[in-house]
Design an enzyme around this catalytic site. Structure first.
Site, PDB file in Angstrom:
ATOM      1  N   MET A   1     -21.697  20.773 -17.485  1.00 15.17           N
ATOM      2  CA  MET A   1     -20.367  20.424 -17.843  1.00 15.17           C
ATOM      3  C   MET A   1     -19.216  20.913 -16.757  1.00 15.17           C
ATOM      4  O   MET A   1     -18.694  20.226 -16.560  1.00 15.17           O
ATOM      5  CB  MET A   1     -20.184  21.018 -19.239  1.00 15.17           C
ATOM      6  CG  MET A   1     -18.552  21.285 -19.621  1.00 15.17           C
ATOM      7  SD  MET A   1     -17.673  19.824 -19.697  1.00 15.17           S
ATOM      8  CE  MET A   1     -18.833  18.513 -20.300  1.00 15.17           C
ATOM      9  N   HIS A 280     -28.054  18.102 -17.529  1.00 11.24           N
ATOM     10  CA  HIS A 280     -28.144  19.471 -18.001  1.00 11.24           C
ATOM     11  C   HIS A 280     -29.320  19.885 -18.501  1.00 11.24           C
ATOM     12  O   HIS A 280     -29.190  20.922 -19.458  1.00 11.24           O
ATOM     13  CB  HIS A 280     -26.952  19.874 -18.728  1.00 11.24           C
ATOM     14  CG  HIS A 280     -25.512  19.727 -17.964  1.00 11.24           C
ATOM     15  ND1 HIS A 280     -24.918  20.690 -17.541  1.00 11.24           N
ATOM     16  CD2 HIS A 280     -24.726  18.544 -17.984  1.00 11.24           C
ATOM     17  CE1 HIS A 280     -23.830  19.973 -16.685  1.00 11.24           C
ATOM     18  NE2 HIS A 280     -23.598  18.848 -17.139  1.00 11.24           N
ATOM     19  N   ASP A 340     -22.778  14.362 -21.315  1.00 14.22           N
ATOM     20  CA  ASP A 340     -21.796  14.753 -20.144  1.00 14.22           C
ATOM     21  C   ASP A 340     -22.559  14.555 -18.749  1.00 14.22           C
ATOM     22  O   ASP A 340     -23.979  14.913 -18.762  1.00 14.22           O
ATOM     23  CB  ASP A 340     -20.924  15.755 -20.232  1.00 14.22           C
ATOM     24  CG  ASP A 340     -21.542  17.176 -20.268  1.00 14.22           C
ATOM     25  OD1 ASP A 340     -22.581  17.302 -20.997  1.00 14.22           O
ATOM     26  OD2 ASP A 340     -21.332  18.056 -19.122  1.00 14.22           O
ATOM     27  N   GLU A 341     -21.904  14.171 -17.614  1.00 14.44           N
ATOM     28  CA  GLU A 341     -22.272  14.431 -16.304  1.00 14.44           C
ATOM     29  C   GLU A 341     -23.674  14.059 -15.864  1.00 14.44           C
ATOM     30  O   GLU A 341     -24.568  14.960 -15.636  1.00 14.44           O
ATOM     31  CB  GLU A 341     -21.974  15.878 -15.854  1.00 14.44           C
ATOM     32  CG  GLU A 341     -20.552  16.268 -16.103  1.00 14.44           C
ATOM     33  CD  GLU A 341     -20.201  17.700 -15.512  1.00 14.44           C
ATOM     34  OE1 GLU A 341     -19.488  17.839 -14.618  1.00 14.44           O
ATOM     35  OE2 GLU A 341     -21.305  18.651 -15.629  1.00 14.44           O
ATOM     36  N   VAL A 342     -24.117  12.737 -16.475  1.00 14.06           N
ATOM     37  CA  VAL A 342     -25.263  12.365 -16.121  1.00 14.06           C
ATOM     38  C   VAL A 342     -25.434  11.794 -14.891  1.00 14.06           C
ATOM     39  O   VAL A 342     -24.830  10.843 -14.186  1.00 14.06           O
ATOM     40  CB  VAL A 342     -26.012  11.448 -17.007  1.00 14.06           C
ATOM     41  CG1 VAL A 342     -27.438  10.957 -16.796  1.00 14.06           C
ATOM     42  CG2 VAL A 342     -25.635  12.009 -18.553  1.00 14.06           C
TER      43      VAL A 342
END
Ligand SMILES: *[C@@H]1O[C@H](CO)[C@@H](O)[C@H](O)[C@H]1NC(C)=O
Ligand SMILES: *[C@@H]1O[C@H](CO)[C@@H](O)[C@H](O)[C@H]1NC(C)=O
Ligand SMILES: *[C@@H]1O[C@H](CO)[C@@H](O)[C@H](O)[C@H]1NC(C)=O
Length: 546
Positions: A1, A280, A340-342
């Site tokens: 993240m 993540h 998030d943030e893939v």
């Protein structure tokens, strides 16, 4: 993240800071007493008079009113009475005010606590709809704290303790006061990250304790991430066995997790765990074979792994069992599912993923694959009867969401996050704001002022949209934080967020806030919390170290 966001914000060198250059200086900082004393966060309605009473520390008692629905059998309140007695009188030599100084000021012998609703919720868990309101009257013959539920009683006890001060002879005093109070927002959270660095149980408990001093009511536990998997799962013990920094010393056992949840409950704090997928998740892959996508270098596997593999049925079997456990371990009605943030690079390299994409008609749009995964995950979590919170990307990618989903906004500059809040609420979803409250970011000067000025309802939208904003969270990401620096980095900067989320929207006087916050910070210090200073000043009772 946070890793990428953090690099973008790497602080500009503060080499010029020399003597009194403070980048945020608006006026001289003089700690003058506020007319609201040291109250923090400021209650909705306060009237403090100039009449003061002496408190007799030896004989002062906090008692249950006869008609209270939460009597002596309510352990939650009995614990709280002990805790607040200790805060108010613990550090003193327990002396009665000396008789030789006369009896000018009358004593206030007692605080009576009255829980008015037949269902006090003493043995329950706090929830988003919990009633935290209370009314406090400090007057003779005794002070009265009235609250519909135990949650309001807890908040009122904190407020009462904040009204107590030492007169010039060190005698404990309190002014005649009347307060009527309730929070502006229902969700007021702190995010801690126990993956980038392992956070010993004790530092988590101290944080919960300090959260209660600031009337925060949600502990968002970002418990696992790429770096480590400290959650000891009964169903999949290999996850922490392989994925924790150390399988015995750097894990949260089921007993530890229980302790965190109960410690939080006793302070009116919800515990919402975050198990962030499909990105993540590097640490998950160590203990769970085939969970992550194998990345390719040209025609052959490179040996590295990317996000969760969304094309295998075994992935969903695993998630079903895993979240079944999570839903029984954590009592809160919500879990945070991340999202998030893939990073699509690995998916793009993998031939099996590519043919799956083609089969499903996703073209080259990998956010469709991400949505495919998230959709199935959400369906799985729905069967466990939990609601979910997710980071904003899941909404941005157009995944179909249950109407009670909470969208957590964390990206962008002010203009962008305000536009996001407008979009999320106009689609009818509830939302939480974190973007302006990344307290892990540090800079020279008084950055708490910026935190204080951000308002989660400042965006273009109807009243109905504004009502969908249920609050916000201050986030303390863990790249540069462990038990050595957690408390001073978090407090009192996060306290600015606490007041923004509790007090009326109109409470925006930064100078008054400075005066009260300085005193509140000294109170945290007196209670043993190493909360850092706001600016040059002193505390009557300085931090004594460990
Ligand atoms: C409390 O009373 C004292 C003594 O009358 C007075 O000096 C002080 O300003 C009062 N405090 C507040 C916050 O009004
Ligand atoms: C995965 O599950 C789907 C739907 O239940 C089924 O059609 C498919 O054959 C399964 N795939 C494998 C490889 O078992
Ligand atoms: C909000 O929606 C508008 C209209 O679709 C779009 O132009 C804008 O980029 C969106 N804002 C954000 C932050 O995505």
């Amino acid at each position: 993240m946070s890793a990428r966001a953090v690099t973008l914000f790497l602080a500009v060198c503060s080499c010029y800071a020399h003597k009194y250059n403070d980048l945020n200086v608006e006026s001289e900082f003089v700690t003058e007493p506020s007319k609201y004393g040291s109250l923090w966060p400021l209650p909705q309605k306060v009237q403090i008079s100039q009449t003061s009473f002496k408190l007799a520390s030896l004989s002062f008692t906090i008692t249950d009113a006869k008609e209270s629905s939460a009597g002596p059998s309510c352990i939650l309140l009995q614990n709280a009475y002990r805790r607040y007695y200790e805060y108010m009188f613990g550090g003193t030599r327990r002396q009665e005010p000396s008789k030789s100084r006369g009896t000018r000021a009358p004593d206030l012998p007692e605080l009576q606590v009255l829980v008015t609703s037949p269902h006090s919720e003493c043995d329950g868990y706090p929830a988003v709809a919990s009633d935290e309101s209370y009314e406090l009257t400090v007057d003779q013959p005794y002070a009265v704290l009235k609250a519909p539920k135990v949650w309001g009683a807890l908040r009122g006890l904190e407020t009462f303790s904040q009204l107590v001060y030492e007169d010039e002879y060190g005698a404990k005093s309190i002014n005649k006061t009347s307060i009527s109070d309730f929070p502006r927002f229902a969700h007021r959270g702190i995010l801690l990250d126990s993956s980038r660095h392992f956070l010993p149980l004790k530092v988590i408990l101290v944080t919960l304790e300090t959260m209660a001093m600031n009337k925060f009511n949600v502990f968002h536990w970002h418990i696992v991430d790429d770096q480590s998997f400290p959650y000891l799962s009964r169903t999949f013990p290999q996850l922490s066995q392989q994925g924790a920094y150390h399988p015995y010393t750097h894990v949260y056992t089921p007993g530890d997790v229980k302790m965190v949840i109960e410690f939080a409950r006793l302070r009116g704090i919800r515990v919402i765990p975050e198990f962030d997928t499909p990105g993540h998740t590097q640490s998950w892959g160590k203990g769970q074979k085939d969970l992550l996508t194998p990345c390719y270098a040209g025609a052959s596997p490179s040996g590295t792994h990317g996000p969760v593999n969304p094309i295998l049925n075994t992935t969903y079997d695993f998630m079903r069992q895993f979240f079944k456990e999570i839903s029984s371990v954590f009592p809160d009605a919500y879990v945070h599912l991340g999202g998030d943030e893939v990073d699509f690079t690995c998916w793009k390299s993998n031939p099996d993923i590519k043919s799956f994409m083609a089969q499903h008609g996703f073209g080259q749009d990998y956010s469709k694959l991400e949505s495919f995964y998230i959709q199935r995950l959400l369906d799985i979590v729905t069967t466990t009867n939990k609601g979910y919170m997710i980071w904003q990307e899941v909404f941005d990618n157009g995944v179909k969401l249950k109407p009670d989903t909470i969208i957590h906004v964390w990206k962008g500059n002010q203009q962008q996050y305000q536009s996001e809040m407008a979009n999320v609420t106009s689609a009818g979803y509830q939302t939480l704001l974190s973007t302006p409250w990344y307290v892990n970011r540090i800079a020279y000067g008084q950055d708490w002022r910026g935190f204080y000025k951000a308002d989660p309802q400042d965006f273009k939208g109807t009243d109905q949209q504004k009502k969908l904003v249920i609050g916000g969270e201050a986030c303390l990401w863990g790249e540069y934080v462990d038990a050595t620096n957690l408390s001073p980095r978090l407090w009192p900067r996060a306290s600015a967020v606490a007041e923004r989320l509790w007090s009326p929207k109109e409470v925006t006087d930064v100078n008054d806030a400075y005066n009260r916050l300085s005193a509140h910070r000294c109170r945290m210090v007196q209670r043993g919390i190493p909360a850092e200073p706001l600016f040059s000043s002193f505390c009557p009772h300085e931090y004594k170290g460990i």
